[in-house]
Design a protein around this motif. Structure first.
Motif, short mmCIF file in Angstrom:
data_model
loop_
_atom_site.label_atom_id
_atom_site.label_comp_id
_atom_site.label_asym_id
_atom_site.label_seq_id
_atom_site.Cartn_x
_atom_site.Cartn_y
_atom_site.Cartn_z
N GLU A 26 0.82 -1.20 0.00
CA GLU A 26 0.00 0.00 0.00
C GLU A 26 0.86 1.26 0.00
O GLU A 26 0.50 2.27 -0.60
N LYS A 27 1.99 1.21 0.70
CA LYS A 27 2.89 2.37 0.74
C LYS A 27 3.47 2.66 -0.63
O LYS A 27 3.61 3.82 -1.02
N GLY A 81 3.66 6.15 -5.06
CA GLY A 81 3.63 6.18 -6.53
C GLY A 81 2.62 7.18 -7.06
O GLY A 81 2.80 7.75 -8.14
N LEU A 82 1.55 7.41 -6.34
CA LEU A 82 0.53 8.38 -6.74
C LEU A 82 0.76 9.76 -6.11
O LEU A 82 0.56 10.78 -6.76
N ALA A 83 1.14 9.78 -4.85
CA ALA A 83 1.26 11.04 -4.12
C ALA A 83 2.46 11.86 -4.56
O ALA A 83 2.37 13.08 -4.69
N LEU A 84 3.59 11.25 -4.78
CA LEU A 84 4.80 12.01 -5.14
C LEU A 84 4.66 12.73 -6.47
O LEU A 84 5.02 13.92 -6.55
N PRO A 85 4.15 12.10 -7.54
CA PRO A 85 3.99 12.87 -8.78
C PRO A 85 2.99 14.02 -8.64
O PRO A 85 3.22 15.11 -9.19
N LEU A 107 2.27 15.67 -5.84
CA LEU A 107 2.94 16.68 -5.03
C LEU A 107 3.98 17.45 -5.85
O LEU A 107 4.08 18.68 -5.76
N GLY A 108 4.73 16.74 -6.67
CA GLY A 108 5.71 17.40 -7.54
C GLY A 108 5.05 18.35 -8.52
O GLY A 108 5.55 19.45 -8.77
N PHE A 109 3.90 17.96 -9.06
CA PHE A 109 3.18 18.82 -10.01
C PHE A 109 2.67 20.08 -9.32
O PHE A 109 2.76 21.17 -9.87
N VAL A 110 2.14 19.94 -8.11
CA VAL A 110 1.65 21.10 -7.36
C VAL A 110 2.79 22.06 -7.05
O VAL A 110 2.66 23.28 -7.18
#
Length: 86
Positions: free
Chosen positions: A2-3, A8-12, A14-17
């Motif tokens: 799950e981590k 895998g979803l949160a980092l991209p 966050l990077g885009f924001v």
């Protein structure tokens, strides 16, 4: 497992924001620099001319108030002195 999916979803995202925020900030700095006056000498001359015109307009308004009786001669002199001292 799950981590890995979370990162895998949160980092991209966050990077885009962060990218969007940085881009907006840089556009603001660029606009601020573009709006600065190019030559300070020209602006000082313009400000002096504007202040002179503004001063004469203010004294004219004070004189009109004196003539209409709204101001006394003493109040007119005080206000005129205050304008000329600035």
């Amino acid at each position: 497992m799950e981590k890995i999916i979370f990162f895998g979803l949160a980092l991209p995202i966050l990077g885009f924001v962060i990218y969007l925020g940085g881009t907006a900030i840089m556009k603001g700095f660029k606009a601020k620099v573009e709006n600065r006056p190019e030559k300070s000498e020209e602006n000082e001359t313009t400000d002096t001319q504007f202040n002179g015109d503004n001063l004469s307009n203010e004294i004219t308004k004070l004189n009109e108030l004196l003539q209409s009786g709204v101001l006394t001669q003493e109040e007119f002199e005080k206000a005129k002195k205050k304008l000329l001292d600035n």
